[in-house]
Design an enzyme around this catalytic site. Structure first.
Site, PDB file in Angstrom:
ATOM      1  N   GLU A   1       0.824  -1.212   0.000  1.00 40.34           N
ATOM      2  CA  GLU A   1       0.000   0.000   0.000  1.00 40.34           C
ATOM      3  C   GLU A   1       0.855   1.258   0.000  1.00 40.34           C
ATOM      4  O   GLU A   1       0.622   2.189  -0.779  1.00 40.34           O
ATOM      5  CB  GLU A   1      -0.942   0.023   1.204  1.00 40.34           C
ATOM      6  CG  GLU A   1      -1.755   1.301   1.254  1.00 40.34           C
ATOM      7  CD  GLU A   1      -2.765   1.357   2.373  1.00 40.34           C
ATOM      8  OE1 GLU A   1      -3.593   2.294   2.356  1.00 40.34           O
ATOM      9  OE2 GLU A   1      -2.747   0.491   3.260  1.00 40.34           O
TER      10      GLU A   1
ATOM     11  N   ASP B   1      -0.820  -4.957   3.113  1.00 40.80           N
ATOM     12  CA  ASP B   1      -1.379  -3.772   3.761  1.00 40.80           C
ATOM     13  C   ASP B   1      -0.796  -3.728   5.167  1.00 40.80           C
ATOM     14  O   ASP B   1      -1.161  -4.533   6.021  1.00 40.80           O
ATOM     15  CB  ASP B   1      -2.906  -3.836   3.818  1.00 40.80           C
ATOM     16  CG  ASP B   1      -3.523  -2.499   4.209  1.00 40.80           C
ATOM     17  OD1 ASP B   1      -2.810  -1.675   4.821  1.00 40.80           O
ATOM     18  OD2 ASP B   1      -4.698  -2.266   3.893  1.00 40.80           O
TER      19      ASP B   1
ATOM     20  N   ILE C   1      -1.006  -1.597   7.699  1.00 38.36           N
ATOM     21  CA  ILE C   1      -2.022  -1.324   8.726  1.00 38.36           C
ATOM     22  C   ILE C   1      -3.339  -1.071   8.002  1.00 38.36           C
ATOM     23  O   ILE C   1      -3.564   0.011   7.458  1.00 38.36           O
ATOM     24  CB  ILE C   1      -1.657  -0.121   9.621  1.00 38.36           C
ATOM     25  CG1 ILE C   1      -0.325  -0.362  10.340  1.00 38.36           C
ATOM     26  CG2 ILE C   1      -2.764   0.129  10.644  1.00 38.36           C
ATOM     27  CD1 ILE C   1       0.105   0.784  11.262  1.00 38.36           C
ATOM     28  N   ASP C   2      -4.192  -2.086   7.963  1.00 35.21           N
ATOM     29  CA  ASP C   2      -5.521  -1.908   7.381  1.00 35.21           C
ATOM     30  C   ASP C   2      -6.430  -1.401   8.494  1.00 35.21           C
ATOM     31  O   ASP C   2      -6.586  -2.060   9.526  1.00 35.21           O
ATOM     32  CB  ASP C   2      -6.053  -3.224   6.818  1.00 35.21           C
ATOM     33  CG  ASP C   2      -7.355  -3.014   6.060  1.00 35.21           C
ATOM     34  OD1 ASP C   2      -7.475  -1.999   5.356  1.00 35.21           O
ATOM     35  OD2 ASP C   2      -8.261  -3.861   6.180  1.00 35.21           O
TER      36      ASP C   2
ATOM     37  N   THR D   1      -6.134   2.255   9.102  1.00 35.28           N
ATOM     38  CA  THR D   1      -5.245   3.306   9.634  1.00 35.28           C
ATOM     39  C   THR D   1      -6.034   4.361  10.407  1.00 35.28           C
ATOM     40  O   THR D   1      -5.559   4.866  11.425  1.00 35.28           O
ATOM     41  CB  THR D   1      -4.449   3.966   8.490  1.00 35.28           C
ATOM     42  OG1 THR D   1      -3.623   2.976   7.869  1.00 35.28           O
ATOM     43  CG2 THR D   1      -3.559   5.081   9.013  1.00 35.28           C
TER      44      THR D   1
ATOM     45  N   ASP E   1      -6.140  -4.613   0.463  1.00 34.84           N
ATOM     46  CA  ASP E   1      -7.226  -4.731   1.441  1.00 34.84           C
ATOM     47  C   ASP E   1      -7.912  -6.094   1.390  1.00 34.84           C
ATOM     48  O   ASP E   1      -8.486  -6.534   2.383  1.00 34.84           O
ATOM     49  CB  ASP E   1      -8.295  -3.660   1.197  1.00 34.84           C
ATOM     50  CG  ASP E   1      -7.773  -2.252   1.330  1.00 34.84           C
ATOM     51  OD1 ASP E   1      -7.264  -1.919   2.410  1.00 34.84           O
ATOM     52  OD2 ASP E   1      -7.875  -1.485   0.357  1.00 34.84           O
TER      53      ASP E   1
END
Length: 272
Positions: A69, A89, A91-92, A94, A218
């Protein structure tokens, strides 16, 4: 030990190491920068987690490729080839991370020959480690998980999100779909993380997850975890799932997925 076994053990170690960063920082004050709009956020910890995972994989498997990402947001084009490719990802969720809401996770998927082989989604705050390998089932903290098997829309609990885009056409469609669905279903929930939403379907805690405008990072891991838990992932219009399409609909049964797809007003964002 097969190559896949080796890749799996390596990514589990890296994800758990990265999770300690997220766990340590979740309740601390964080400065966030914006990307595509005022609610599309990134922190230094997103970037550090992504670098930790990429550097760790590259040091062991230098021929592997990445779709991350944060590297993609800096202008590097996302390209899925037949080469082993890790879709990351860091930190999905955020926005949740910035606010200290503990529904946030690290999501990593390995594609080889454009086929998902390994999926890992880890919420280190709630200690939820979702894992899957192609043909070997899906697990939460090592215990097998299964979808609910629900086939009726009227009894379904649905997960979806507003997303980070504030494009007026997209927002109009989001609210139109909510208005269409609410009278027909048990309920609608948003956790602020598409990867965790998909894992809730795999776990049997929800029956459907759909979203427009998300990205490959994601949904890649969640797709494999849902399918290995006995569920299905399709395009929201009813066709085959395409990880690069920025569209997803996963459900506890094909009957339920197809029933929902007939109800939805469609939105087609630019592909990854």
């Amino acid at each position: 030990m097969s190559n896949i076994d080796e890749y799996y053990l390596e990514i589990l170690g890296l994800v758990k190491e990265a999770g300690s960063i997220v766990r340590e920082k979740i309740y601390q004050r964080k400065d966030a920068q914006t990307k595509s709009c005022d609610v599309d956020l990134v922190t230094e910890w997103d970037q550090k987690v992504e670098k930790l995972i990429m550097d760790g994989i590259y040091s062991k498997f230098p021929d592997h490729r990445f779709i991350g990402e944060e590297t993609t947001s800096t202008g590097k084009k996302a390209e899925l080839t037949d080469a082993p490719t890790w879709i990351i990802d860091p930190i999905d969720g955020t926005m949740n991370f910035v606010h200290g809401l503990p529904h946030t996770c690290i999501s990593v998927c390995l594609h080889i020959g454009k086929v998902a082989e390994i999926g890992v989604v880890y919420n280190p705050i709630l200690e939820q480690l979702f894992t899957a390998r192609r043909g070997k089932g899906a697990f939460l903290n090592g215990a097998p998980i299964r979808v609910s098997g629900q086939k009726e829309l009227s009894k379904a609990l649905i997960m979806t999100e507003m997303g980070t885009s504030r494009d007026l056409e997209k927002m109009k469609i989001v609210f139109q779909n909510i208005n269409i669905l609410i009278p027909q279903i048990h309920g609608l929930r948003t956790l602020g993380s598409c990867a965790l939403n998909m894992c809730m379907v795999a776990l049997g805690g929800a029956d459907i997850c759909f979203e427009f405008g998300i990205h490959a990072w994601d949904i890649a891991a969640g797709d494999l975890i849902v399918r290995e838990a006995g569920g299905v992932c399709i395009d929201p219009a009813g066709g085959p799932f395409d990880v690069m399409s920025r569209r997803v609909l996963c459900a506890s049964s094909m009957e339920l997925a197809q029933e929902l797809s007939k109800q939805l007003i469609q939105y087609y964002p630019e592909r990854d």
